[in-house]
Enzyme design. Structure first.
Site, short mmCIF file in Angstrom:
data_model
loop_
_atom_site.label_atom_id
_atom_site.label_comp_id
_atom_site.label_asym_id
_atom_site.label_seq_id
_atom_site.Cartn_x
_atom_site.Cartn_y
_atom_site.Cartn_z
N MET A 79 0.82 -1.21 0.00
CA MET A 79 0.00 0.00 0.00
C MET A 79 0.86 1.26 0.00
SD MET A 79 -2.88 -1.24 2.75
CE MET A 79 -3.88 0.24 2.58
N HIS A 80 0.20 2.39 -0.20
CA HIS A 80 0.74 3.74 0.01
C HIS A 80 1.73 4.21 -1.06
CE1 HIS A 80 -1.00 2.86 3.88
NE2 HIS A 80 0.00 2.09 4.25
N ASP A 235 -2.65 -5.05 0.48
CA ASP A 235 -2.16 -6.37 0.88
C ASP A 235 -2.74 -6.87 2.19
OD1 ASP A 235 -0.75 -4.45 2.34
OD2 ASP A 235 1.23 -5.18 1.75
#
EC number: 2.7.1.17
Length: 484
Positions: A79-80, A235
């Site tokens: 992520m991110h 995830d």
């Protein structure tokens, strides 16, 4: 047949399942991380495509008949990450990853704006996407001026797979631009970082269709036309789908590169000041809370690199029976820390070393340090209104029964080990592909695996663990001033 693709930090995993959710096979392609400066962590998105082609190509070669029957593909990814593309869908710079902390000053500035916590339900962490874009604006203005779309890593894979700019709720909740309660982009927060909604992908739920596989790839992999690509998930939410952690009261602990304590919620329960993440889940009208530590197995791998021994050799030296803490304390803040400290500048430390501190003592301290960081996450979740009565263990570190006994004892709850099988993010992604392609009931599909064994807290050591945790808690404020 249904295919799950999980874009991890160290590789892409492809998993093929049938309609009964039996795993047919899996394959992977390796990835490296570039760290050009202290606190930086980047990857070239072209490498994601190469690794995906390796993984899916291997499945297509080994299971051609089964691959020809694929009807749905699900996506999962770390992520991110800030993947910046121009108007022609060309990548403008390497993706800035989740564990990159260069934008800690920009994150603090955004977090000081009360609108961000109020709308997103979360602290603006340095690892989140929005502060990375502010960093790019401040340090690479020529790149920022060309940004046509900001995509999360798995959604860049989707662009390659489908030609569509689409994301979903669970991953987008980690950007600091999503109205997490309303499950939509916040034009107000985007404007605060000099961006617009037109620079964001459109949003679907993780269980909904999010594009169709391009004909060129369908032909290359021996699939038919019209293969649905699901919205997918970040995830951790994908892992939750794989583990069946989708209903209120279910929780898991993940010992991967990072560490996660994840609890599913039937409602939106933000408490930003706890540093707990309150995100949308991959299923409609569900949310989750999680505490995140940045170095879990990463801490043990660091120790292995320094000592010249493998992680398995190091943990093997401890034996099977849980030992009382020795008085050596390890702080696993090798890349800073998220929950509960939100501190990008803090770094790891050993405290209490003596001549008698052997390699095994240091290994024990490293594992206990990660354990106590997860206990910090439990305390943060409690403060945010979530109680946990047991957890299921996943991730590479969960192969160590010693570590699981340590976690059970520190958290004071049983730790369940799922029966043999791979129930991680790739499996969860494949489940989302199945749901999107067939319209099946998400809760029925995302069932929990059978439990092979349960690790109970070691009651005789609970007092010693409480004392050691108190020392651990006292260490952070004691060393923080040295790092800032």
């Amino acid at each position: 047949m249904y295919l799950g693709l999980d874009l991890g930090t160290s590789g892409v995993k492809a998993m093929l399942i049938d309609g009964e959710q039996r795993i047919i096979g899996s394959a992977s392609g390796a990835l490296d991380v570039s760290r050009p400066h202290s606190g930086w962590s980047e990857q070239d998105p072209a490498h994601w495509i190469r690794a995906t082609e390796e993984a899916v190509g291997a499945l297509a070669q080994k299971f051609p008949t089964e691959m020809s029957a694929v009807k749905g593909i699900g996506l999962s990814g770390h992520m991110h990450g800030a993947t910046l593309i121009d108007k022609d869908d060309r990548v403008l710079r390497p993706c800035i990853l989740w564990n990159d902390t260069r934008s800690f000053k920009e994150a603090a500035e955004l977090d000081a704006d009360p609108r961000f916590r109020a709308i997103t339900g979360n602290i603006v962490f340095p690892g989140f996407t929005a502060p990375k874009l502010v960093w790019v604006k401040n340090n690479e203005p020529e790149i920022f001026a060309k940004v046509a779309k900001v995509l999360l890593p798995k959604d860049y894979l989707r662009l390659w797979l489908t030609g569509e700019h689409i994301s979903e709720m669970s991953d987008s909740a980690g950007t600091s631009w999503l109205d997490t309660g309303a499950r939509k982009w916040s034009a107000e927060l985007l404007a605060a970082t000099d961006l617009t909604e037109s620079q964001m992908p459109s949003l679907v739920e993780g269980t909904e269709p999010g594009g169709t596989l391009r004909g060129e790839l369908s032909s290359k992999w021996g699939m038919g036309a019209g293969v649905v690509v699901a919205g997918g998930a970040g995830d951790n939410a994908a892992s939750a789908c794989g583990m069946g952690t989708v209903a209120e009261g279910h929780a898991f602990v993940s010992l991967g590169t990072s560490g996660v304590l994840f609890a599913a919620n039937g409602s939106y329960l933000p408490k930003p000041e706890s540093a707990v993440h309150a995100f949308c889940h991959a299923l409609p009208n569900t949310w989750h809370q999680m505490g995140v530590i940045l170095s879990a197995t990463d801490a043990l791998n660091w120790h292995a690199h320094v000592t010249g021994k493998s992680a398995a050799e190091l943990t093997g030296e401890l034996g099977d029976a849980l030992k009382a803490p020795t008085g050596v304390t390890f702080l696993p803040y090798l890349s800073g820390e998220r929950t509960p400290h939100n501190d990008a500048q803090i770094r790891g430390a050993f405290i209490g070393l003596g001549h008698e501190s052997s390699r095994a003592v240091l290994t024990q301290a490293v594992m206990e340090g990660v354990t106590f960081a997860i206990r910090d996450n439990l305390e943060a979740l409690k403060s945010a209104g979530t109680s946990i009565s047991r957890v299921t263990a996943i991730g590479g570190g969960s192969r160590s029964r010693y570590w699981l006994a340590s976690i059970a004892t520190a958290l004071g709850v049983p730790v369940d080990i799922p029966a043999d099988g791979d129930f991680g993010a790739a499996f969860g992604a494949a489940r989302l592909g199945l749901i999107a392609a067939t319209g099946a009931d998400p809760v029925a599909v995302c069932s929990a695996p059978e439990t092979e064994a349960t690790i109970d807290p070691v009651a005789a050591l609970s007092g010693a663990y409480e004392d050691a945790y108190a020392r651990y808690r006292a260490a952070y404020p004691a060393i923080r001033s040295l790092m800032h």
